[in-house]
Design a protein around this motif. Structure first.
Motif, short mmCIF file in Angstrom:
data_model
loop_
_atom_site.label_atom_id
_atom_site.label_comp_id
_atom_site.label_asym_id
_atom_site.label_seq_id
_atom_site.Cartn_x
_atom_site.Cartn_y
_atom_site.Cartn_z
N ALA A 66 1.05 -1.07 0.39
CA ALA A 66 -0.15 0.02 0.03
C ALA A 66 0.60 1.19 -0.27
CB ALA A 66 -0.71 0.45 1.17
N ASP A 68 -0.20 5.36 -0.26
CA ASP A 68 -0.99 5.98 0.23
C ASP A 68 -0.20 7.75 0.35
OD1 ASP A 68 -3.41 4.32 0.35
OD2 ASP A 68 -2.73 4.25 2.35
N ARG A 186 1.78 -2.43 -4.84
CA ARG A 186 -0.09 -3.57 -4.72
C ARG A 186 -1.41 -2.53 -4.99
NH1 ARG A 186 2.06 -8.26 -7.04
NH2 ARG A 186 3.55 -8.83 -5.82
N GLU A 187 -0.92 -1.51 -4.90
CA GLU A 187 -2.36 -0.24 -4.50
C GLU A 187 -1.76 0.99 -4.44
OE1 GLU A 187 -5.18 -1.59 -4.93
OE2 GLU A 187 -5.25 -3.56 -4.81
N THR A 227 -7.32 6.34 -7.39
CA THR A 227 -6.45 5.00 -6.81
C THR A 227 -6.05 4.33 -8.38
OG1 THR A 227 -8.95 3.85 -6.97
CG2 THR A 227 -7.88 5.11 -4.41
N GLN A 228 -5.20 3.43 -7.76
CA GLN A 228 -4.92 2.65 -8.83
C GLN A 228 -4.13 1.32 -8.51
OE1 GLN A 228 -4.21 3.54 -12.62
NE2 GLN A 228 -4.35 1.45 -12.12
N SER A 229 -3.86 0.19 -8.72
CA SER A 229 -4.10 -0.51 -8.48
C SER A 229 -2.84 -1.48 -9.50
CB SER A 229 -5.22 -2.13 -8.46
OG SER A 229 -6.20 -1.78 -7.66
#
Length: 375
Positions: A66, A68, A186-187, A227-229
């Motif tokens: 993650a 952020d 990943r995220e 957001t993007q994965s």
């Protein structure tokens, strides 16, 4: 002894010139690297090597589960950044993470200050900063203590000069993740907060600002989250924000002189100097032997002047290089016309000394041998 002294003098004059040219070679601006690290440059002429969101395949040994980011735009034009990075180390562990931030993109300068770091998982999080080429490297961790497993780090800093002023709007282009991570992410999520209503904001994911559009979620009029994965190594999220003119105070951008700032005048001066050296060398080889056999004052003065010219030329190169280094740091080397003039002077001065020594070696030989060499 006099010959050795002159050789040392010439060496002292030529050495700074060689150092300057080596620095020029090492510090020539890599266009590809600048384009890759540019925070939010248009990048329209580059296609993504790996589309964002593609399948990453088997789980890597190391990854970022993650990532952020919160970008807070202040009314004075500063950009406050808070990054929360969850990093999954492999079984061997590591001493922490390194975040690369560009403080110079092309000739544009950004000021990064107030760097802080912490860890919610108890990992060592003392930040250390150093400049390398055009990046500020933020090392978070402890060189004497390795960590393993999943750790969370928080990095905070403030950027001045991130906005570019325009006629009708002020624009922010920012590479939110850096594009330098060698592990998959990943995220990822990037939240943009502004003191005015956000009407024009977008995000692209991939290796350039021409990548895949990110998912977006508006959180009221003053905040948007992207957001993007499944980002591959070296992929990032490029944020573009346009604010109405006058909504915030935007200081004028700061620029550093380009690394290569030589004009036609400097290049022409260097070419003339080197042509003069070549002509003098041909003339020395073709001249009759014996005219310089007597080591009198007429021989010493030109040689001493040549050595002095070599030293002054090398000093001119060092002065030209040191001027910008002193003003903007060790990686702000700028090679200009002064350096070219210094290289030319050092070349001519060194040629005077070397040609004199060449003539003196020939004239000390037997007359028959000397004439043979002269022809």
């Amino acid at each position: 002894m006099r010959g050795r002294g002159r050789a040392r003098t010439v060496a002292l004059g030529v050495l700074p010139t060689i150092v300057g040219l080596v620095l020029l070679t090492l510090l020539a601006p890599p266009c590809a690297a600048a384009a890759r690290s540019q925070p939010g440059g248009d990048g329209a002429d580059r296609a993504d090597a790996h589309p964002a969101g593609a399948d990453l395949g088997p789980e890597e040994f190391e990854s970022i589960p993650a990532y952020d980011v919160v970008l807070t735009i202040a009314t004075n034009g500063d950009l406050h950044v808070r990054e929360t990075i969850t990093y999954d180390f492999d079984a061997g562990g590591a001493h922490g993470i390194v975040r690369r931030l560009p403080y110079r993109i092309g000739d544009r300068l950004y000021e990064i200050r107030g760097v802080r770091a912490s860890s919610s998982t108890g990992a060592p999080a003392r930040p250390r900063t150093r400049r390398w080429w055009h990046d500020l490297l933020i090392s978070v961790g402890d060189e004497d203590r390795a960590v393993r497993g999943r750790q969370a780090y928080v990095i905070e800093y403030t950027v001045t000069g991130a906005f570019t002023p325009g006629d009708v709007h002020d624009e922010l282009n920012w590479d939110a993740l850096g594009g330098a991570w060698e592990v998959p992410i990943r995220e990822a999520a990037v939240r943009v907060e502004a003191p005015v209503v956000l009407r024009k904001a977008r995000c692209r994911a991939g290796t350039s600002a021409a990548g895949t559009p990110c998912l977006r979620d508006r959180d009221g009029p003053y905040a948007i989250e992207f957001t993007q994965s499944a980002l591959r190594p070296r992929e990032s999220m490029f944020i573009t924000v346009r604010l109405p003119k006058g909504a915030i105070t935007v200081p004028p951008p700061r620029h550093a002189p380009p690394h290569w700032a030589v004009t036609w005048a400097g290049a022409g001066l260097l070419a003339l100097s080197l042509a003069g050296v070549a002509a003098a060398a041909r003339g020395a080889r073709a001249a009759p032997i014996g005219l310089e056999a007597g080591p009198g004052r007429s021989q010493a003065v030109p040689v001493e002047r040549g050595a002095l010219l070599a030293v002054l030329g090398g000093a001119l190169v060092v002065a030209d290089v040191a001027d910008e280094v002193r003003a903007h740091g060790a990686w702000a080397v700028s090679i200009g016309d002064a350096s070219m003039a210094g290289v030319g002077a050092a070349a001519v001065g060194s040629a005077v000394v070397c040609l004199h020594r060449f003539r003196m070696r020939i004239t000390r030989r037997r007359p028959g041998e000397g004439n043979k060499v002269g022809r």
